[in-house]
Design a protein around this motif. Sequence first.
Motif, PDB file in Angstrom:
ATOM      1  N   UNK A 123      -2.288  24.181  44.115  1.00 45.79           N
ATOM      2  CA  UNK A 123      -2.124  25.461  44.204  1.00 45.79           C
ATOM      3  C   UNK A 123      -1.896  26.207  43.090  1.00 45.79           C
ATOM      4  N   UNK A 124      -1.099  26.076  42.289  1.00 46.80           N
ATOM      5  CA  UNK A 124      -1.290  27.001  40.671  1.00 46.80           C
ATOM      6  C   UNK A 124      -2.107  26.516  40.751  1.00 46.80           C
ATOM      7  N   UNK A 125      -3.107  25.466  40.297  1.00 43.78           N
ATOM      8  CA  UNK A 125      -4.266  25.666  39.265  1.00 43.78           C
ATOM      9  C   UNK A 125      -4.890  26.959  39.603  1.00 43.78           C
ATOM     10  N   UNK A 126      -4.981  27.835  40.953  1.00 42.25           N
ATOM     11  CA  UNK A 126      -6.279  28.977  41.145  1.00 42.25           C
ATOM     12  C   UNK A 126      -5.719  29.756  40.725  1.00 42.25           C
ATOM     13  N   UNK A 127      -5.904  29.898  39.038  1.00 44.72           N
ATOM     14  CA  UNK A 127      -5.496  31.268  38.157  1.00 44.72           C
ATOM     15  C   UNK A 127      -6.769  32.505  38.483  1.00 44.72           C
ATOM     16  N   UNK A 128      -7.376  32.647  39.532  1.00 47.83           N
ATOM     17  CA  UNK A 128      -7.898  33.668  39.232  1.00 47.83           C
ATOM     18  C   UNK A 128      -7.104  34.296  41.175  1.00 47.83           C
ATOM     19  N   UNK A 129      -7.140  33.334  41.347  1.00 48.80           N
ATOM     20  CA  UNK A 129      -6.808  33.912  43.127  1.00 48.80           C
ATOM     21  C   UNK A 129      -5.486  35.661  42.627  1.00 48.80           C
ATOM     22  N   UNK A 130      -5.969  36.837  43.913  1.00 50.04           N
ATOM     23  CA  UNK A 130      -5.107  37.447  43.682  1.00 50.04           C
ATOM     24  C   UNK A 130      -4.756  37.358  45.120  1.00 50.04           C
ATOM     25  N   UNK A 131      -5.294  37.177  46.346  1.00 51.28           N
ATOM     26  CA  UNK A 131      -4.669  37.254  47.291  1.00 51.28           C
ATOM     27  C   UNK A 131      -4.674  35.146  48.349  1.00 51.28           C
ATOM     28  N   UNK A 132      -3.464  35.738  48.962  1.00 47.00           N
ATOM     29  CA  UNK A 132      -3.066  34.564  49.311  1.00 47.00           C
ATOM     30  C   UNK A 132      -1.823  34.624  50.865  1.00 47.00           C
ATOM     31  N   UNK A 133      -2.778  34.148  51.585  1.00 43.02           N
ATOM     32  CA  UNK A 133      -1.623  34.945  52.981  1.00 43.02           C
ATOM     33  C   UNK A 133      -1.437  33.124  53.346  1.00 43.02           C
ATOM     34  N   UNK A 134      -0.159  32.888  53.857  1.00 43.94           N
ATOM     35  CA  UNK A 134       0.206  31.520  54.321  1.00 43.94           C
ATOM     36  C   UNK A 134       1.333  31.832  55.224  1.00 43.94           C
ATOM     37  N   UNK A 135       1.112  33.378  55.681  1.00 42.85           N
ATOM     38  CA  UNK A 135       1.707  33.975  57.153  1.00 42.85           C
ATOM     39  C   UNK A 135       1.992  33.328  58.521  1.00 42.85           C
ATOM     40  N   UNK A 136       2.539  32.540  59.318  1.00 41.02           N
ATOM     41  CA  UNK A 136       3.111  31.900  60.551  1.00 41.02           C
ATOM     42  C   UNK A 136       2.071  30.544  60.034  1.00 41.02           C
ATOM     43  N   UNK A 137       3.273  30.150  59.432  1.00 37.73           N
ATOM     44  CA  UNK A 137       3.251  28.537  59.322  1.00 37.73           C
ATOM     45  C   UNK A 137       5.036  28.167  58.884  1.00 37.73           C
TER      46      UNK A 137
END
Length: 601
Positions: A123-137
């Motif tokens: 996941x650390x290779x997604x260098x263009x990622x701006x929005x990440x939602x990992x809630x409710x896991x």
Amino acid sequence: MSRFKRGGKFVDSRAGFRDEKEEPAVPQGLLKTARKSGQLNLSGRGLTEVPQSVWRLNLDTPEEAKQDVSFGAVDRWWEQTDLTKLLLASNKLQVLSEDIRLLPALTVLDIHDNQLTSLPKAIGELEHLQKLNLSRNKLKELPEELWNLKDLRSLHLQENELEKVSEGVGQLCCMSDMDLSNNRLTAIPDSFSNLSNLVKFNLSNNKLRSLPPGISTMKSLKLLDCTNNQLERVPQELAQMASLEQLYLRHNKLRCLPELPACKLLKELHVGNNQIELLGPEHLKHLNAISVLELSENKLKSLPDEIALLQGLERLELTNNDISSLPYALGNLPKLKIVGLEGNPLRSIRRDLLTKGTQELLKYLRSREQEPEENGKDAPQTAMTLPSQAKVNVHAIKTLKALEYSEKQEASIPDDVFDAVCNNPITSVNFSKNQLTGIPARIVELKATVSDLNLGFNKLTCVPLEICTLQQLVHLDFRNNLLSSLPAELEALVKLRSVILSFNRFKAFPDVLYQITTLETILISSNQVGTIDPLRLKQLSKLATLDLQNNDILQVPPELGNCTSLRALMLDGNPFRNPRAAIVARGTDALLEYLRSRIPT
């Protein structure tokens, strides 16, 4: 299980011996559309794993290219767009493949409401990622590689099982919105101080005992929510956060309020359910912009006269303290609309006066403050006698910009009342507790300045269109009338922030209220409202208080839980069975969380 490759696609060697539908499949049409739009929504599909066809979307030759067909301009698959937005919310994912690295162009990744216990290092290779939602896991820890996402601006991790966050979080230098609420955090690392672009920071419902002093370097922070932790004190450095607009410290163990000399923009301070014993001048003198001060469920014994300095204060919550008297100066706050005083041993104010509402209380406090002047020789100069033997307080017109003609039991407002205004600008009009069946036409004379109109306790059966010309209105009070509808033209009140409709005859929630997006407070208790539309209500992004008590609501829609702007939702006295009374009694946050958990996925 053996697998072999056929035509660039992995196929289960035993596929012919069982129903192909058991394989997690994505319709080819959906993938085809995703190649054109760069967006793929697989939310709510019951997926237990993400199909390889998704990870390899921009690598493999699509199925349609293998067929013997010709392509038009719109079907040129080789001109595909890289996938930038992937939505995997509300599935049954327990793991996420390292193959996520095959989608390096992703800017938005939403995996909330799944069963993830860990994240892939890739996941650390997604260098263009701006929005990440990992809630409710069910995440217990985060990979260090996550902190490599230097472009990340929004990170939502609420409702997981995190016990710590590593120092690496300080590398997210572009972060503006971070939600770590509803985890098991006992501390946050000092490196958070590096997040100088952070605007919203939610740490509520954890086990924090302190905040790091370095928090003061978050120069862009506007909202800090530390509700329901174990804080015993707030670092003095918090007082240097000049951009802070909303501070939530409810349900902690604070014994004193922080002094906030640099917080000139602070609009809301919520410190209810603590152990605060003293509110002094030093706590109030710097709160120039405050509009909401919430101090309920503490141990306060008094309010200082300096409360009068808070000229922008609109809501003051003091329920369940030990306050025995109020400063008369409280009555002079021009914008104060709501004062919560239940559960205090007030001795100097009659209980029946408290039941009449905030405006009557403030009027009483003003009268007590002005008594020496009105009993002296100057009294005739501050009031004029009208033919109806009523008095208009000219002093109030000139100094408080208030026009008051209430408790006269009159069927109409005499012209002399409006004549007394002359050319003085009026911001507040109180015609409550009369016998009005209509609104005086001359009200339009005040349309340039009036922001507060109280027509409560009359006999109005409809709202005339003249009201819709008062486009400076911020507060509108129609309580205790005979209204059953509101005109659609009320949408013209583009500055309206609060409306009180309690004790009327509404059988439906007024449609026009859904259109007034500036609304922050809607009080419509004790009517006959049967239903509400949660999807339209969610559009009211500023709505903080919604009182629907004592209506005819048979079902509370679960989607109401998505109205996360609500800070006070009151539903008592309705005939619904779910949610149970015990859940409603736990408060708004718990109620909204329960409703969200009931939304079908």
